[in-house]
Design a protein around this motif. Structure first.
Motif, PDB file in Angstrom:
ATOM      1  N   ARG A 133      44.368  14.090 -28.382  1.00 20.51           N
ATOM      2  CA  ARG A 133      43.596  13.955 -27.145  1.00 20.51           C
ATOM      3  C   ARG A 133      42.378  14.889 -27.137  1.00 20.51           C
ATOM      4  O   ARG A 133      41.331  14.537 -26.594  1.00 20.51           O
ATOM      5  CB  ARG A 133      44.486  14.263 -25.933  1.00 20.51           C
ATOM      6  CG  ARG A 133      45.606  13.272 -25.696  1.00 20.51           C
ATOM      7  CD  ARG A 133      45.106  11.849 -25.548  1.00 20.51           C
ATOM      8  NE  ARG A 133      46.139  10.908 -25.184  1.00 20.51           N
ATOM      9  CZ  ARG A 133      46.952  10.303 -26.012  1.00 20.51           C
ATOM     10  NH1 ARG A 133      46.859  10.545 -27.305  1.00 20.51           N
ATOM     11  NH2 ARG A 133      47.859   9.447 -25.589  1.00 20.51           N
ATOM     12  N   LEU A 138      38.201  14.590 -25.509  1.00 17.19           N
ATOM     13  CA  LEU A 138      37.778  15.791 -24.782  1.00 17.19           C
ATOM     14  C   LEU A 138      36.635  16.519 -25.490  1.00 17.19           C
ATOM     15  O   LEU A 138      35.602  16.824 -24.881  1.00 17.19           O
ATOM     16  CB  LEU A 138      38.976  16.721 -24.586  1.00 17.19           C
ATOM     17  CG  LEU A 138      40.107  16.150 -23.722  1.00 17.19           C
ATOM     18  CD1 LEU A 138      41.267  17.147 -23.627  1.00 17.19           C
ATOM     19  CD2 LEU A 138      39.602  15.809 -22.325  1.00 17.19           C
ATOM     20  N   VAL A 204      41.110  10.196 -19.594  1.00 15.20           N
ATOM     21  CA  VAL A 204      41.411  11.632 -19.523  1.00 15.20           C
ATOM     22  C   VAL A 204      42.254  11.932 -18.287  1.00 15.20           C
ATOM     23  O   VAL A 204      43.238  12.696 -18.351  1.00 15.20           O
ATOM     24  CB  VAL A 204      40.106  12.451 -19.501  1.00 15.20           C
ATOM     25  CG1 VAL A 204      40.407  13.928 -19.312  1.00 15.20           C
ATOM     26  CG2 VAL A 204      39.309  12.223 -20.782  1.00 15.20           C
TER      27      VAL A 204
END
Length: 274
Positions: A133, A138, A204
């Motif tokens: 992730r 990110l 997200v």
């Protein structure tokens, strides 16, 4: 970038999403195949995302770093960047193949793909999930914001300087070719990066909610977490499909090359038939 986006459409949309709804019970539902499909889905998505980051950095160098531009903004550098990003993220997503187990067993063949319980409990899998992730999306979102901020600052400073020089020469009405070219590049840059950031935000948010609530399994289609999950994936896939459309609309060279390839295809077919 266009090829990477097309691979996302083929792997994630056609061979996964459309297959699940319209072509059930085919060989792609065998556990080895759908596990491989998951790894390919993540790999193609990662490559699409990081090529967007590379493109943003390339535009940053071309606009803001004139000394580095002559050495970095070349076809050889582009080929090196692409040739580095693709193998790295293909290798990085190999563990996804081992994250699934079969749902049912018919004879010696396993069908379906469910994530193993260890995926949610074992420290190595949790660490891999967080790394995945962070790498997508990110860190890319942060880098795109950073490079765009530097680019905007440079553009504004250059525009002020250009206006002062033109005012001093009393040629305010004359067109500045450099600023016009820079403006077109900035429009393309912000079109690609803005779509990317906006369409990835929901993914997200969903990941953060998932980790806070530990709501890993949905009970029905009306479950808010299930709806959030599906919506975030729709926007994610839309993000990976927009770049090609943006290039077609904004880049004359891209449109010209695409037209030449389309015209050349019938010629190849005719030669083969002949």
């Amino acid at each position: 970038m266009a090829v990477a986006d097309l691979l996302v459409v083929i792997n994630y949309v056609i061979l996964t999403r459309i297959r699940d709804f319209y072509f059930p019970n085919n060989f792609l539902f065998m556990t080895p195949f759908c596990s491989l499909q998951s790894a390919l889905n993540h790999a193609s998505t990662d490559i699409s995302v990081w090529l967007t980051v590379a493109f943003t950095f390339d535009r940053f160098v071309a606009i803001c770093c004139h000394k580095l531009k002559t050495r970095y903004c070349t076809e050889r550098t582009a080929a090196t960047v692409i040739g580095t990003i693709c193998p790295i993220f293909c290798f990085k997503n190999i563990p996804w193949y081992f994250a699934y187990e079969g749902t049912i067993t018919t004879g010696l063949i396993q069908w379906g793909c469910n994530r193993k319980l260890e995926y949610y409990t074992v420290a190595a899998w949790i660490a891999f999930n967080w790394i995945h992730r962070w790498l997508t999306p990110l860190i890319p979102i942060f880098l795109i914001f950073l490079f765009n901020a530097f680019t905007v600052g440079h553009i504004l400073a250059a525009s002020k300087t250009s206006r002062r020089l033109r005012a001093g020469r009393n040629d305010r009405d004359q067109r500045d070719p450099e600023m016009h070219s820079r403006r077109k590049s900035v429009i393309l840059l912000f079109a690609v990066s803005s779509y990317f950031i906006i369409l990835w935000v929901s993914y997200v948010v969903y990941f953060v909610l998932l980790r806070i609530t530990s709501h890993y399994y949905s009970t029905c289609f009306n479950d808010p977490m299930y709806i959030t999950d599906q919506t975030s994936h729709i926007l994610l896939l839309l993000s990976c499909c927009t770049n090609t459309c943006i290039y077609v609309m904004t880049q004359s060279k891209f449109r010209k090359q695409l037209t030449n390839r389309v015209k050349y295809l019938p010629t190849i077919i005719f030669k083969c038939l002949k």
